[in-house]
Scaffold this motif. Structure first.
Motif, PDB file in Angstrom:
ATOM      1  N   ILE A  26      22.207   7.514  -2.426  1.00  0.00           N
ATOM      2  CA  ILE A  26      21.842   6.972  -3.738  1.00  0.00           C
ATOM      3  C   ILE A  26      21.889   8.034  -4.839  1.00  0.00           C
ATOM      4  O   ILE A  26      22.333   7.771  -5.935  1.00  0.00           O
ATOM      5  CB  ILE A  26      20.452   6.311  -3.675  1.00  0.00           C
ATOM      6  CG1 ILE A  26      20.517   5.099  -2.742  1.00  0.00           C
ATOM      7  CG2 ILE A  26      19.996   5.876  -5.058  1.00  0.00           C
ATOM      8  CD1 ILE A  26      19.210   4.419  -2.523  1.00  0.00           C
ATOM      9  N   GLN A  27      21.398   9.237  -4.589  1.00  0.00           N
ATOM     10  CA  GLN A  27      21.443  10.365  -5.514  1.00  0.00           C
ATOM     11  C   GLN A  27      20.666  10.144  -6.805  1.00  0.00           C
ATOM     12  O   GLN A  27      21.000  10.703  -7.846  1.00  0.00           O
ATOM     13  CB  GLN A  27      22.892  10.752  -5.843  1.00  0.00           C
ATOM     14  CG  GLN A  27      23.649  11.224  -4.621  1.00  0.00           C
ATOM     15  CD  GLN A  27      25.066  11.648  -4.921  1.00  0.00           C
ATOM     16  OE1 GLN A  27      25.564  11.417  -6.009  1.00  0.00           O
ATOM     17  NE2 GLN A  27      25.702  12.274  -3.957  1.00  0.00           N
ATOM     18  N   ASP A  28      19.631   9.317  -6.785  1.00  0.00           N
ATOM     19  CA  ASP A  28      18.737   9.146  -7.923  1.00  0.00           C
ATOM     20  C   ASP A  28      17.318   9.224  -7.377  1.00  0.00           C
ATOM     21  O   ASP A  28      16.862   8.316  -6.682  1.00  0.00           O
ATOM     22  CB  ASP A  28      18.985   7.796  -8.605  1.00  0.00           C
ATOM     23  CG  ASP A  28      18.130   7.601  -9.850  1.00  0.00           C
ATOM     24  OD1 ASP A  28      17.188   8.400 -10.056  1.00  0.00           O
ATOM     25  OD2 ASP A  28      18.392   6.659 -10.605  1.00  0.00           O
ATOM     26  N   GLU A  29      16.623  10.333  -7.689  1.00  0.00           N
ATOM     27  CA  GLU A  29      15.326  10.578  -7.072  1.00  0.00           C
ATOM     28  C   GLU A  29      14.298   9.514  -7.419  1.00  0.00           C
ATOM     29  O   GLU A  29      13.447   9.175  -6.596  1.00  0.00           O
ATOM     30  CB  GLU A  29      14.818  11.966  -7.461  1.00  0.00           C
ATOM     31  CG  GLU A  29      15.620  13.082  -6.836  1.00  0.00           C
ATOM     32  CD  GLU A  29      15.063  14.463  -7.156  1.00  0.00           C
ATOM     33  OE1 GLU A  29      13.905  14.548  -7.609  1.00  0.00           O
ATOM     34  OE2 GLU A  29      15.795  15.436  -6.938  1.00  0.00           O
ATOM     35  N   GLY A  30      14.365   8.968  -8.631  1.00  0.00           N
ATOM     36  CA  GLY A  30      13.415   7.928  -9.024  1.00  0.00           C
ATOM     37  C   GLY A  30      13.571   6.665  -8.194  1.00  0.00           C
ATOM     38  O   GLY A  30      12.581   6.055  -7.767  1.00  0.00           O
ATOM     39  N   VAL A  31      14.813   6.284  -7.940  1.00  0.00           N
ATOM     40  CA  VAL A  31      15.079   5.095  -7.129  1.00  0.00           C
ATOM     41  C   VAL A  31      14.638   5.329  -5.689  1.00  0.00           C
ATOM     42  O   VAL A  31      14.024   4.451  -5.062  1.00  0.00           O
ATOM     43  CB  VAL A  31      16.579   4.724  -7.196  1.00  0.00           C
ATOM     44  CG1 VAL A  31      16.903   3.603  -6.231  1.00  0.00           C
ATOM     45  CG2 VAL A  31      16.958   4.324  -8.614  1.00  0.00           C
ATOM     46  N   VAL A  32      14.922   6.511  -5.155  1.00  0.00           N
ATOM     47  CA  VAL A  32      14.530   6.818  -3.780  1.00  0.00           C
ATOM     48  C   VAL A  32      13.009   6.863  -3.665  1.00  0.00           C
ATOM     49  O   VAL A  32      12.434   6.397  -2.676  1.00  0.00           O
ATOM     50  CB  VAL A  32      15.167   8.142  -3.304  1.00  0.00           C
ATOM     51  CG1 VAL A  32      14.632   8.558  -1.949  1.00  0.00           C
ATOM     52  CG2 VAL A  32      16.681   7.983  -3.244  1.00  0.00           C
ATOM     53  N   HIS A  33      12.330   7.366  -4.695  1.00  0.00           N
ATOM     54  CA  HIS A  33      10.868   7.379  -4.681  1.00  0.00           C
ATOM     55  C   HIS A  33      10.324   5.947  -4.637  1.00  0.00           C
ATOM     56  O   HIS A  33       9.398   5.649  -3.868  1.00  0.00           O
ATOM     57  CB  HIS A  33      10.323   8.109  -5.912  1.00  0.00           C
ATOM     58  CG  HIS A  33       8.834   8.130  -5.969  1.00  0.00           C
ATOM     59  ND1 HIS A  33       8.074   8.901  -5.126  1.00  0.00           N
ATOM     60  CD2 HIS A  33       7.956   7.448  -6.741  1.00  0.00           C
ATOM     61  CE1 HIS A  33       6.795   8.697  -5.384  1.00  0.00           C
ATOM     62  NE2 HIS A  33       6.701   7.818  -6.362  1.00  0.00           N
ATOM     63  N   LYS A  34      10.896   5.056  -5.448  1.00  0.00           N
ATOM     64  CA  LYS A  34      10.469   3.656  -5.420  1.00  0.00           C
ATOM     65  C   LYS A  34      10.736   3.042  -4.041  1.00  0.00           C
ATOM     66  O   LYS A  34       9.906   2.293  -3.517  1.00  0.00           O
ATOM     67  CB  LYS A  34      11.204   2.850  -6.499  1.00  0.00           C
ATOM     68  CG  LYS A  34      10.829   1.394  -6.488  1.00  0.00           C
ATOM     69  CD  LYS A  34      11.514   0.592  -7.575  1.00  0.00           C
ATOM     70  CE  LYS A  34      11.073  -0.859  -7.497  1.00  0.00           C
ATOM     71  NZ  LYS A  34      11.643  -1.675  -8.556  1.00  0.00           N
ATOM     72  N   LEU A  35      11.886   3.367  -3.470  1.00  0.00           N
ATOM     73  CA  LEU A  35      12.248   2.851  -2.151  1.00  0.00           C
ATOM     74  C   LEU A  35      11.224   3.246  -1.094  1.00  0.00           C
ATOM     75  O   LEU A  35      10.785   2.422  -0.298  1.00  0.00           O
ATOM     76  CB  LEU A  35      13.640   3.372  -1.767  1.00  0.00           C
ATOM     77  CG  LEU A  35      14.169   3.072  -0.381  1.00  0.00           C
ATOM     78  CD1 LEU A  35      14.386   1.576  -0.225  1.00  0.00           C
ATOM     79  CD2 LEU A  35      15.466   3.808  -0.137  1.00  0.00           C
ATOM     80  N   PHE A  36      10.818   4.513  -1.104  1.00  0.00           N
ATOM     81  CA  PHE A  36       9.936   5.006  -0.060  1.00  0.00           C
ATOM     82  C   PHE A  36       8.467   4.718  -0.336  1.00  0.00           C
ATOM     83  O   PHE A  36       7.666   4.675   0.600  1.00  0.00           O
ATOM     84  CB  PHE A  36      10.147   6.515   0.148  1.00  0.00           C
ATOM     85  CG  PHE A  36      11.314   6.813   1.030  1.00  0.00           C
ATOM     86  CD1 PHE A  36      11.125   7.174   2.345  1.00  0.00           C
ATOM     87  CD2 PHE A  36      12.610   6.713   0.556  1.00  0.00           C
ATOM     88  CE1 PHE A  36      12.205   7.441   3.174  1.00  0.00           C
ATOM     89  CE2 PHE A  36      13.694   6.967   1.369  1.00  0.00           C
ATOM     90  CZ  PHE A  36      13.492   7.333   2.685  1.00  0.00           C
TER      91      PHE A  36
END
Length: 112
Positions: free
Chosen positions: A66-76
């Motif tokens: 994904i390479q977008d830390e904000g999106v990955v944070h929401k995911l996790f």
């Protein structure tokens, strides 16, 4: 064959799918063509499964795609908790008519 090529070269296809998966995770719904939605659905479900695993290796695998830390944070943080009891099937495809320009079948891809 394991996947659809979508009329794109490999690098373009990977970037497009990664951006669409990020959009689904951040906005929780997108409108796109049916064939693209079917590919994005596979990858989105895979990313949510990584989020549910929750360990460092899973987070790094998600970030590599994904390479977008904000999106990955929401995911996790948010989505992993939301789907902790659910065994797969995190997305839904709803038909939404046809595109005006070329008549392609449009669908809404959303998180359940």
């Amino acid at each position: 064959m394991g996947y659809r090529k979508l009329g794109r070269r490999t690098s373009h296809r990977r970037a497009m799918l990664a951006n669409m998966v990020a959009a689904v995770i951040s906005n929780e719904r997108i409108t796109t063509t049916e064939t693209r939605a079917k590919e994005v659905k596979r990858l989105t479900d895979k990313m949510i499964t990584l989020g549910k695993r929750g360990d460092l290796h899973a987070r790094r695998q998600a970030l590599a795609f994904i390479q977008d830390e904000g999106v990955v944070h929401k995911l996790f943080s948010e989505l992993a908790d939301k789907y902790s009891e659910r065994q797969g099937g995190y997305t839904r495809i709803v038909k939404a008519g046809f595109r005006r320009g070329d008549g392609s079948p449009l669908v809404i891809l959303e998180l359940v």
